[in-house]
Design an enzyme around this catalytic site. Structure first.
Site, short mmCIF file in Angstrom:
data_model
loop_
_atom_site.label_atom_id
_atom_site.label_comp_id
_atom_site.label_asym_id
_atom_site.label_seq_id
_atom_site.Cartn_x
_atom_site.Cartn_y
_atom_site.Cartn_z
N CYS A 1 109.99 18.02 38.09
CA CYS A 1 109.36 17.66 36.82
C CYS A 1 110.27 16.75 36.01
CB CYS A 1 109.03 18.93 36.04
SG CYS A 1 108.59 18.59 34.33
N CYS B 1 96.26 14.12 31.67
CA CYS B 1 97.65 14.51 31.57
C CYS B 1 98.24 14.53 32.97
CB CYS B 1 97.76 15.88 30.92
SG CYS B 1 99.44 16.42 30.73
N SER B 2 99.38 13.87 33.16
CA SER B 2 99.91 13.74 34.52
C SER B 2 101.04 14.71 34.79
CB SER B 2 100.34 12.30 34.79
OG SER B 2 101.33 11.92 33.85
N CYS C 1 111.48 18.55 32.59
CA CYS C 1 112.31 19.75 32.52
C CYS C 1 113.75 19.39 32.13
CB CYS C 1 112.29 20.49 33.87
SG CYS C 1 110.89 21.63 34.05
N HIS D 1 108.81 25.30 31.69
CA HIS D 1 107.79 24.54 32.40
C HIS D 1 106.47 25.30 32.52
CE1 HIS D 1 106.54 21.37 35.24
NE2 HIS D 1 106.03 22.32 36.00
N GLN E 1 102.55 13.55 22.70
CA GLN E 1 103.00 12.18 22.51
C GLN E 1 102.87 11.76 21.05
OE1 GLN E 1 101.98 9.15 25.44
NE2 GLN E 1 100.77 10.64 26.57
N ARG F 1 68.92 22.24 25.16
CA ARG F 1 69.19 21.58 26.43
C ARG F 1 70.16 22.31 27.34
NH1 ARG F 1 72.25 16.15 27.68
NH2 ARG F 1 70.98 15.28 29.35
N SER F 2 70.79 23.38 26.83
CA SER F 2 71.84 24.01 27.64
C SER F 2 71.26 24.74 28.85
CB SER F 2 72.69 24.95 26.78
OG SER F 2 71.87 25.70 25.93
N ASN G 1 97.60 15.52 25.17
CA ASN G 1 96.58 15.62 26.22
C ASN G 1 96.98 16.80 27.08
OD1 ASN G 1 95.19 13.25 25.49
ND2 ASN G 1 96.66 11.99 26.61
N ARG H 1 69.53 23.37 31.18
CA ARG H 1 69.34 22.51 32.35
C ARG H 1 70.32 22.86 33.47
NH1 ARG H 1 72.69 17.20 31.89
NH2 ARG H 1 74.06 18.24 30.44
N HIS I 1 95.43 13.75 12.17
CA HIS I 1 95.13 12.57 11.36
C HIS I 1 95.73 12.80 9.98
CE1 HIS I 1 91.60 10.96 13.96
NE2 HIS I 1 92.66 10.22 14.11
N TYR J 1 74.46 7.64 27.69
CA TYR J 1 73.88 7.63 26.35
C TYR J 1 74.97 7.70 25.30
CZ TYR J 1 71.38 8.65 22.15
OH TYR J 1 70.92 8.58 20.86
N GLU J 2 75.97 8.52 25.55
CA GLU J 2 77.04 8.71 24.57
C GLU J 2 77.84 7.42 24.36
OE1 GLU J 2 76.12 10.69 26.95
OE2 GLU J 2 76.01 12.74 26.21
N HIS K 1 103.90 19.30 26.71
CA HIS K 1 104.41 18.14 25.96
C HIS K 1 103.27 17.40 25.25
CE1 HIS K 1 102.83 15.93 29.42
NE2 HIS K 1 102.99 14.82 28.75
N HIS L 1 104.05 20.16 32.35
CA HIS L 1 105.09 20.61 31.41
C HIS L 1 104.55 20.47 29.98
CE1 HIS L 1 109.47 21.41 30.70
NE2 HIS L 1 109.02 21.15 29.48
N ASP M 1 108.99 6.20 28.42
CA ASP M 1 109.53 5.22 29.38
C ASP M 1 108.49 4.16 29.75
OD1 ASP M 1 111.88 6.75 29.41
OD2 ASP M 1 111.10 8.05 31.00
O1 LIG Z 1 100.75 8.42 28.57
P1 LIG Z 1 100.18 9.18 29.75
O2 LIG Z 1 100.27 10.68 29.57
O3 LIG Z 1 100.73 8.72 31.06
O4 LIG Z 1 98.64 8.78 29.77
C1 LIG Z 1 97.56 9.51 29.24
O5 LIG Z 1 97.50 9.43 27.81
C2 LIG Z 1 97.32 8.11 27.27
C3 LIG Z 1 97.16 8.24 25.77
O6 LIG Z 1 96.04 9.00 25.39
C4 LIG Z 1 96.14 7.38 27.90
O7 LIG Z 1 96.17 6.03 27.51
C5 LIG Z 1 96.16 7.46 29.43
O8 LIG Z 1 94.97 6.92 29.94
C6 LIG Z 1 96.32 8.92 29.86
O9 LIG Z 1 96.36 9.02 31.27
O1 LIG Z 2 71.01 13.78 31.93
P1 LIG Z 2 72.02 14.14 32.99
O2 LIG Z 2 72.12 13.11 34.08
O3 LIG Z 2 71.85 15.52 33.50
O4 LIG Z 2 73.42 14.14 32.21
C1 LIG Z 2 74.36 13.11 32.16
O5 LIG Z 2 73.95 12.05 31.29
C2 LIG Z 2 73.73 12.38 29.92
C3 LIG Z 2 73.43 11.12 29.16
O6 LIG Z 2 74.49 10.19 29.20
C4 LIG Z 2 74.93 13.13 29.32
O7 LIG Z 2 74.55 13.66 28.06
C5 LIG Z 2 75.40 14.28 30.21
O8 LIG Z 2 76.60 14.82 29.69
C6 LIG Z 2 75.63 13.76 31.64
O9 LIG Z 2 76.05 14.80 32.47
#
Ligand SMILES: O=P(O)(O)O[C@H]1O[C@H](CO)[C@@H](O)[C@H](O)[C@H]1O
Ligand SMILES: O=P(O)(O)O[C@H]1O[C@H](CO)[C@@H](O)[C@H](O)[C@H]1O
Lengths: 338, 338
Positions: free
Chosen positions: B49, B158-159, B52, B111, B166, B25-26, B151, B28, B279, B314-315, B164, B162, B75
């Site tokens: 930041c 990730c907002s 920092c 940073h 969690q 499928r790659s 993240n 497409r 894990h 689908y996923e 980091h 820097h 926080d």
């Molecule tokens: O805690 P953050 O960095 O503000 O937030 C990020 O990580 C969290 C943990 O995976 C998620 O719940 C948030 O949706 C994401 O934006």
């Molecule tokens: O089939 P499409 O619209 O190209 O692709 C979209 O939907 C699919 C099914 O949820 C996903 O696998 C793809 O990652 C998404 O980009």
């Protein structure tokens, strides 16, 4: 217990998994990614769109001059009809062939529309097409499950704004369906009643999470909702799959879809992205009395048209997590619902 | 069977779920969302930041002038220490309190850095801090699991750029951990051996999915990988959690992290976004001999620095789906690995 104040988890009776709820967390500042908002009005026909009527697709085929709904085989299908049949277990490496048919369904020839701005009569045509696809695909011996879904908006991986959805049908039950099959079966075997119908009765008595009702359908935010504005359409009668809908019910289903999708667009005054899907009885030739079909909407936006909820780190390695409660989401959706 | 050509599914021995693989499928075309690439060099210190050294955070607290790693309470924690204890089952509405402590860990005062451009010695300091957090948090009576994760990149929610990560620690096992706890226990009870160690031996014999090895760790693409370039770091000795690492092993773990993260940055010549997580055994006071700790990387990019894999329709409703095979990913990562 106060579910609007303290961190807690809620149990999804269909998947038997938990969602972590952090009602106090929506106050945190956001300096992260902003999504693009697309507010420009699209033309009703776009000569570059491979889904518009009369246009030629990537594989050279020409679309007919369709007038309402148009369904065709996905040109880049993730599942193949012709995969050879195998099942291999080499120690801890386990693989199986998966055969299938993938279809694309254009909801309307009008490039500028989405389900949210189509009327229930036009959506009824989509429902009828879903029904036909469910039945026709299900008739193949090697197809045991038909997954109907829509990805709306580029943030949900949709690569074409033309109103359309997809149907992936396959030999075995995908993970999420297998979980729901199991829970519904366990409950039905024990109680001789539909799990979702019993759940619905509780929600109807409580009136806390219901958004809309007509004669056949209820739209609600499930108690265990994961996405900020996640909703579910549940039939009030015990219907295993959409193949059982009569004409009136087809229309009422379309009406429910119309109500919730147009409400979504009001929340942040934007064409609200989402993935939606119908979970229903497998087409495996069994009775599947335990199944109760339902359609779910998973919309990612959290704070505004540009800030979505990220299901990342903790959510991928731990459990899904949400910042507003299901009940807060209900309030917001009801406020904007016309 | 040819796993490089036909649609098939592979079984994840840890979660007992399937991934759909569509190698064909790659090809497409992609007209969908493009992510932003950030190539500008960040300063080593940014006065705006909140991570920092010496800067003031959103809640008014001032960061110390830390020299390597700095850990503090989140926080805007998703889990609260003070939630009242409850467990409620009102028919099909089931909820439970979830208490916890959330921590933030700055990997470096610099940073401009990410794990990918830190050297193994500096990453060893991060490993040591993770170890301390795992042990200290785990000592609380009400903490039974410690989820360490990162993240990276705005596309992964990730907002703050820097460097980091969690740590969310809590009373009960999150969904993904509960699944892995169950599979590893089933296998250990039956075979008196670690599931992951047996899997590792198979991979070492096959040599098809291994990317890097040192005396204690193997970096590989698991047979059942979901994300395009997903990898896993697995210890060759039966270690239940990172608390058991000796000094040499701490360094070797850091080396493995350094190898894979810097390789990622080469694939698309960009700071490769991902969510990563460890894990490991719960901190519930039990023996947990069945646990074998491992660290996984879930990077979303698929085709280029700007086109990611969307886990949508689908996923969400079916099963995760991937377009390139695990073996193709191994080839690509090995090509760029220095
Ligand atoms: O805690 P953050 O960095 O503000 O937030 C990020 O990580 C969290 C943990 O995976 C998620 O719940 C948030 O949706 C994401 O934006
Ligand atoms: O089939 P499409 O619209 O190209 O692709 C979209 O939907 C699919 C099914 O949820 C996903 O696998 C793809 O990652 C998404 O980009």
């Amino acid at each position: 217990m106060n579910l609007q104040e303290y961190s807690h988890k809620r149990y999804n009776i269909l998947t038997q998994e938990w969602v972590l709820v952090s009602p106090h967390r929506s106050k945190r500042p956001w300096q992260g990614q902003q999504e693009k908002v697309v507010r420009e009005k699209r033309p009703t026909h776009d000569s570059n769109c491979y889904l518009c009527a009369g246009n030629t697709r990537a594989n050279g085929e020409k679309n007919p001059n369709y007038k309402d709904v148009f369904v065709f085989n996905n040109d880049f299908a993730a599942l193949q009809k012709e995969s050879p049949d195998f099942s291999e277990e080499d120690g801890l490496l386990v693989a199986q062939s998966e055969r299938g048919i993938c279809r694309v369904i254009c909801f309307s020839p009008d490039h500028s529309k989405s389900l949210a701005d189509m009327n229930p009569d036009d959506i009824t045509k989509v429902v009828k097409a879903w029904k036909t696809e469910y039945q026709t695909l299900g008739e193949h011996d090697f197809i045991n499950y038909v997954q109907i879904f829509e990805n709306k908006g580029s943030v949900m991986g949709c690569s074409n704004p033309h109103p359309h959805g997809q149907i992936w049908s396959q030999s075995t039950l995908p993970n999420e369906v297998a979980k729901k099959d199991k829970s519904q079966k366990q409950y039905f075997d024990k109680n001789k009643r539909s799990l979702l119908l019993d759940y619905l009765k509780q929600e109807q008595a409580k009136k806390e999470r219901i958004i809309f009702e007509n004669d056949t359908f209820v739209v609600l935010v499930p108690f265990w909702a994961v996405w900020p504005y996640e909703t579910m359409i549940v039939p009030k009668q015990h219907l295993q799959h959409i193949g059982l809908l009569n004409e009136t019910q087809e229309y009422l289903f379309a009406e429910a879809i119309s109500k919730i999708t147009s409400a979504y667009d009001q929340i942040f005054d934007t064409s609200f992205p989402y993935s939606a899907g119908i979970h229903q009885a497998p087409t495996n030739g069994k009775e599947n009395t335990h199944w109760h079909f339902h359609m779910s909407f998973y919309p990612p936006l959290l704070r505004s048209a540009t800030v979505k909820k990220f299901m990342v780190g903790y959510e991928m390695f731990g459990s899904p997590q949400r910042d507003i409660t299901a009940e807060q989401a209900v309030q917001r959706i009801k406020e904007v619902m016309s």
